[in-house]
Design a protein around this motif. Structure first.
Motif, mmCIF file in Angstrom:
data_model
loop_
_atom_site.group_PDB
_atom_site.id
_atom_site.type_symbol
_atom_site.label_atom_id
_atom_site.label_comp_id
_atom_site.label_asym_id
_atom_site.label_seq_id
_atom_site.Cartn_x
_atom_site.Cartn_y
_atom_site.Cartn_z
ATOM 1 N N MET A 42 -2.969 13.693 3.548
ATOM 2 C CA MET A 42 -4.283 13.324 4.065
ATOM 3 C C MET A 42 -4.292 13.336 5.590
ATOM 4 O O MET A 42 -5.304 13.650 6.211
ATOM 5 N N GLU A 43 -3.152 13.032 6.204
ATOM 6 C CA GLU A 43 -3.071 13.061 7.670
ATOM 7 C C GLU A 43 -3.333 14.470 8.198
ATOM 8 O O GLU A 43 -4.083 14.656 9.164
ATOM 9 N N TYR A 49 -9.876 18.493 10.178
ATOM 10 C CA TYR A 49 -11.322 18.342 10.230
ATOM 11 C C TYR A 49 -11.790 17.253 11.203
ATOM 12 O O TYR A 49 -12.933 16.811 11.121
ATOM 13 N N MET A 50 -10.928 16.840 12.145
ATOM 14 C CA MET A 50 -11.335 15.783 13.067
ATOM 15 C C MET A 50 -12.320 16.274 14.120
ATOM 16 O O MET A 50 -13.070 15.490 14.679
ATOM 17 N N HIS A 51 -12.345 17.554 14.389
ATOM 18 C CA HIS A 51 -13.292 18.101 15.357
ATOM 19 C C HIS A 51 -14.608 18.377 14.652
ATOM 20 O O HIS A 51 -14.642 18.900 13.554
ATOM 21 N N SER A 52 -15.677 18.012 15.299
ATOM 22 C CA SER A 52 -16.973 18.239 14.679
ATOM 23 C C SER A 52 -17.714 19.337 15.431
ATOM 24 O O SER A 52 -17.482 19.573 16.610
ATOM 25 N N LEU A 53 -18.601 19.978 14.731
ATOM 26 C CA LEU A 53 -19.444 21.007 15.329
ATOM 27 C C LEU A 53 -20.816 20.404 15.574
ATOM 28 O O LEU A 53 -21.396 19.778 14.686
ATOM 29 N N ASN A 54 -21.330 20.594 16.753
ATOM 30 C CA ASN A 54 -22.660 20.084 17.061
ATOM 31 C C ASN A 54 -23.701 21.046 16.524
ATOM 32 O O ASN A 54 -23.544 22.272 16.624
#
Length: 81
Positions: A42-43, A49-54
Motif C-alpha cells: 500500500m505504501e 498516486y500521491m500527486h494529483s492532477l488539477n
C-alpha cells in the motif's frame, strides 16, 4: 469452460495456489507483508498516486480562438429504404 490448473511439488512443499507458503508464514508468526514485494504494498500504491492532477478550466474560461471551428464531415447516405 476453462479450468484452473494447480501445480504441486511435494518435495519442495510448493503449490502454485501459494497455500503452503501462507500457512507456513502464519505458523511461524511472521508478518505476510515481509514476504511481499515492495511494489505490491500500500505504501508503494500511495506514493504512486500521491500527486494529483488539477482539472482544466471550464469551457467558458478557455481562450477564444481566431481560427475557424472544425466542421463535422458530410454524411453520404446510400439510396434505398
Amino acid at each position: 469452460m476453462t479450468s484452473l490448473l494447480t501445480s504441486v511439488d511435494l518435495g519442495k512443499s510448493f503449490c502454485t495456489c501459494r497455500f503452503w507458503q501462507i500457512t507456513a508464514i502464519s505458523r511461524i508468526n511472521e508478518n505476510p507483508k515481509d514476504y511481499c514485494h515492495y511494489w505490491l504494498t500500500m505504501e508503494a500504491y500511495r506514493s504512486t498516486y500521491m500527486h494529483s492532477l488539477n482539472p482544466i478550466p471550464g469551457q467558458d474560461l478557455l481562450e477564444k480562438s481566431h481560427y475557424n471551428r472544425p466542421l463535422a464531415p458530410k454524411i453520404k447516405r446510400n439510396p434505398g429504404p
